[in-house]
Design a protein around this motif. Structure first.
Motif, PDB file in Angstrom:
ATOM      1  N   CYS A 241       0.861  -1.349   0.023  1.00 29.54           N
ATOM      2  CA  CYS A 241       0.115  -0.013   0.061  1.00 29.54           C
ATOM      3  C   CYS A 241       0.995   1.080   0.085  1.00 29.54           C
ATOM      4  CB  CYS A 241      -0.919  -0.074   1.150  1.00 29.54           C
ATOM      5  SG  CYS A 241      -0.389   0.062   2.877  1.00 29.54           S
ATOM      6  N   HIS A 268      -3.843  -5.023  -3.611  1.00 24.96           N
ATOM      7  CA  HIS A 268      -2.831  -3.795  -3.488  1.00 24.96           C
ATOM      8  C   HIS A 268      -3.302  -2.516  -3.619  1.00 24.96           C
ATOM      9  CE1 HIS A 268       0.223  -7.121  -3.301  1.00 24.96           C
ATOM     10  NE2 HIS A 268      -0.295  -7.310  -4.524  1.00 24.96           N
ATOM     11  N   THR A 269      -3.031  -1.507  -3.028  1.00 28.45           N
ATOM     12  CA  THR A 269      -3.510  -0.104  -2.929  1.00 28.45           C
ATOM     13  C   THR A 269      -2.541   1.137  -3.000  1.00 28.45           C
ATOM     14  OG1 THR A 269      -5.253  -0.891  -1.237  1.00 28.45           O
ATOM     15  CG2 THR A 269      -5.478   1.266  -1.384  1.00 28.45           C
ATOM     16  N   ILE A 288      -6.397  -1.412   5.628  1.00 23.44           N
ATOM     17  CA  ILE A 288      -5.703  -1.976   4.934  1.00 23.44           C
ATOM     18  C   ILE A 288      -5.202  -3.207   6.015  1.00 23.44           C
ATOM     19  CG2 ILE A 288      -3.819  -2.568   3.480  1.00 23.44           C
ATOM     20  CD1 ILE A 288      -4.362   0.120   2.326  1.00 23.44           C
TER      21      ILE A 288
END
Length: 295
Positions: A241, A268-269, A288
Motif C-alpha cells: 500500500c 494492493h492499494t 488495510i
C-alpha cells in the motif's frame, strides 16, 4: 560504546500518544522502547518505523487496529524515539540493527506476526521475515523496499545521503514534514524533535542513509540478496500500500508484486500522501491492515 538516553520529561504531553512505555534490554546496557497495546493473547501486528521517525508515527493507526482485536507492537529502533542512542555514527550498522530487533522479537517470544513496515522498517522487517519466515504470517509494506545495491539509486537519495552525513544542520521534524503532504502542527513537530535534545542524540538518524546498500559490494548486499531468494518463495499474504507522492520508493510496489508469489491476488492499494503515509492516510492504512489480518 557510549550510550545516551533521552529524558522521559521530553515526551510529556505528546498529542495523541497516550501509550504506556515498555522497555527491553537488547544488548548489554542498551535499552529498546516499544508500544504494546491490546491483549497479549491476540494476534501480534508489528509496526516498524523508519528514518528519522519513531513509534509516534503510528499513533493514529494503533487504536483502530487494537479495537479490531489485535495486539499492536511498535518499537522504537535503537537510536530513535525513547530507545537508547549510541553516541557515534560508527556504532550503527545494518547488522547491528538486525541483531537488536531480533533480540527484541526473541525476548517477547513473538509468533504469527503480521509485519507492517515502511522506509527503514522495511529494510529490517523484510529481511527479518525472509530469514525467519516461521515467525511471520503476512507482510504489509508501505513505501519501503529491500535494496541489495544492484539497483539504480534515485538521484534524490544520493542527495539525501550526502545531506545526512555532511550537513551541520539536521532538523528532524523538518525532514518528516518534507515527506508528509499535510502540514504537521507545532505540537507534532515537537514530538518528532523530542527524542533528540542534542546533535549527539542524532547519530543513529544520521547513520541510516549511509547504511542503505547502494553498491553491489556493500556489507549488507549479500545478506539482502539471500533474503530475496527467500522472498521469491514467500507464498503467505504479501500486501503493498504505497502512496502516490513518494519519489524515493515509487515503483517498488510493482517490483515486489512481480517477484513475490504471495503478492498474487492481494488487494494492493495506492494511498494519497507523501513518504510518511502514516501521517497522510492513517485511517486507510489501518483499514488495510485490519482487512488483511481478517482474511
Amino acid at each position: 560504546m557510549r550510550i545516551l538516553r533521552t529524558e522521559e520529561q521530553r515526551f510529556a504531553q505528546l498529542p495523541d500518544f497516550p501509550f504506556e512505555p515498555h522497555y527491553l534490554e537488547v544488548a548489554p546496557g542498551l535499552r529498546m522502547h516499544y508500544v504494546d497495546e491490546g491483549s497479549p493473547e491476540a494476534e501480534p501486528v508489528l509496526m516498524l518505523h523508519g528514518e528519522p521517525s519513531w513509534s509516534y508515527l503510528y499513533r493514529h493507526m494503533i487504536p483502530p487496529v487494537v479495537e479490531a482485536g489485535f495486539r499492536v507492537l511498535a518499537p522504537d529502533l535503537v537510536g530513535f524515539g525513547k530507545s537508547d542512542k549510541p553516541a557515534s555514527i560508527e556504532d550503527y550498522s545494518y547488522q547491528s540493527h538486525m541483531d537488536w530487533l531480533k533480540a527484541w522479537i526473541d525476548e517477547l517470544g513473538l509468533e504469527n506476526i503480521t509485519l507492517v513496515c515502511q522506509d527503514w522498517g522495511s529494510l529490517l522487517g523484510l529481511r527479518m521475515a525472509a530469514e525467519h519466515p516461521e515467525r511471520f504470517s503476512r507482510i504489509i509494506v508501505g513505501n519501503g523496499m529491500l535494496p541489495t545495491g544492484d539497483e539504480k539509486v534515485p538521484t534524490v537519495f544520493h542527495l539525501w545521503r550526502g545531506f545526512a552525513v555532511y550537513s551541520p544542520w539536521f532538523p528532524i521534524s523538518r525532514i518528516v514534514q518534507i515527506g508528509t503532504a499535510r502540514t504537521l502542527t507545532d505540537a507534532e513537530c515537537a514530538a518528532y524533535d523530542a527524542p533528540f535534545p542534542s546533535s549527539e542524540h542524532k547519530a543513529g538518524a544520521r547513520a541510516f542513509p549511509r547504511l542503505v546498500p547502494i553498491r553491489p559490494d556493500d556489507p549488507a548486499s549479500e545478506a539482502n540478496r539471500a533474503a530475496w531468494v527467500a522472498l521469491e518463495k514467500w507464498t503467505k499474504p504479501f500486501v503493498t500500500c504505497f502512496s502516490n507522492g513518494d519519489p524515493v520508493t515509487r515503483g517498488g510496489d510493482r517490483y515486489m508484486q512481480r517477484r513475490i508469489p504471495g503478492a498474487q491476488g492481494q488487494p494492493h492499494t495506492t494511498l494519497r500522501g507523501g513518504h510518511f503515509l502514516q501521517e497522510d492516510a492513517p485511517e486507510d492504512f489501518a483499514r488495510i491492515i485490519i482487512d488483511a489480518c481478517r482474511h
